[in-house]
Design a protein around this motif. Structure first.
Motif, short mmCIF file in Angstrom:
data_model
loop_
_atom_site.label_atom_id
_atom_site.label_comp_id
_atom_site.label_asym_id
_atom_site.label_seq_id
_atom_site.Cartn_x
_atom_site.Cartn_y
_atom_site.Cartn_z
N CYS A 156 43.01 38.60 48.38
CA CYS A 156 44.36 38.36 47.88
C CYS A 156 45.38 38.77 48.94
O CYS A 156 45.35 39.90 49.43
CB CYS A 156 44.59 39.15 46.59
SG CYS A 156 46.22 38.92 45.88
N VAL A 205 40.60 39.85 44.86
CA VAL A 205 40.23 38.54 45.38
C VAL A 205 40.80 37.47 44.47
O VAL A 205 41.00 37.69 43.28
CB VAL A 205 38.69 38.36 45.50
CG1 VAL A 205 38.11 39.26 46.56
CG2 VAL A 205 38.01 38.59 44.17
N CYS A 249 46.03 38.48 41.57
CA CYS A 249 44.57 38.61 41.43
C CYS A 249 44.17 39.41 40.19
O CYS A 249 42.98 39.59 39.93
CB CYS A 249 43.98 39.25 42.68
SG CYS A 249 44.51 40.95 42.96
N HIS A 296 34.67 29.66 47.27
CA HIS A 296 34.33 31.08 47.20
C HIS A 296 35.58 31.92 46.99
O HIS A 296 36.70 31.41 47.03
CB HIS A 296 33.59 31.53 48.45
CG HIS A 296 34.23 31.11 49.73
ND1 HIS A 296 35.56 31.22 50.01
CD2 HIS A 296 33.71 30.54 50.85
CE1 HIS A 296 35.84 30.76 51.21
NE2 HIS A 296 34.72 30.33 51.75
N ASP A 297 35.40 33.21 46.76
CA ASP A 297 36.54 34.11 46.57
C ASP A 297 37.19 34.43 47.91
O ASP A 297 36.51 34.62 48.92
CB ASP A 297 36.07 35.42 45.93
CG ASP A 297 35.65 35.21 44.49
OD1 ASP A 297 36.11 34.23 43.87
OD2 ASP A 297 34.89 36.04 43.97
N GLN A 344 40.43 33.17 43.44
CA GLN A 344 39.43 32.11 43.44
C GLN A 344 39.84 31.02 44.42
O GLN A 344 40.91 30.43 44.30
CB GLN A 344 39.31 31.52 42.03
CG GLN A 344 38.23 30.50 41.87
CD GLN A 344 36.84 31.12 41.96
OE1 GLN A 344 36.64 32.23 41.54
NE2 GLN A 344 35.91 30.38 42.52
#
Length: 106
Positions: free
Chosen positions: A37, A27, A22, A33-34, A29
């Motif tokens: 991680c 987070v 990340c 949306h995000d 992708q």
């Protein structure tokens, strides 16, 4: 070999590095949306030696230690930088006002 009972007196500092998945954002992708991680437990930090995520209780302690060190460094920098210009006029008492109070000219 030295015998030891109980936890250590001080928390050991673990060297941390940014998560490669990340890039330290915590987070990744997703399609729409995000997403958090998974590689770093959504913290953005992993162990520098192993490159693996730390357990959450250890991670909280390590991040707290880093935050305290950063706050201490900020305070030292604030004390070491002398104020000059308009900022100094507002923060230091120049005793030019009524009764020896601070006068800023406003």
């Amino acid at each position: 070999m030295k015998k030891s009972h109980g936890p250590a007196f001080r928390a050991a500092r673990i060297k941390l590095t940014r998560c490669s998945a990340c890039r330290g954002r915590a987070v990744v992708q997703g399609v729409f949306h995000d997403l958090p991680c998974d590689r770093c437990n959504a913290s953005g930090w992993v162990s520098a030696e192993a490159g693996e995520a730390l357990p959450l209780d250890v991670l909280v302690t390590q991040l707290s230690l880093r935050l305290q060190a950063a706050e201490q460094q900020i305070e030292q920098l604030k004390r070491s930088v002398p104020m000059n210009g308009p900022t100094a006029q507002y923060t230091q008492n120049n005793r030019r006002g009524a009764g020896g109070t601070n006068y800023t000219g406003d």
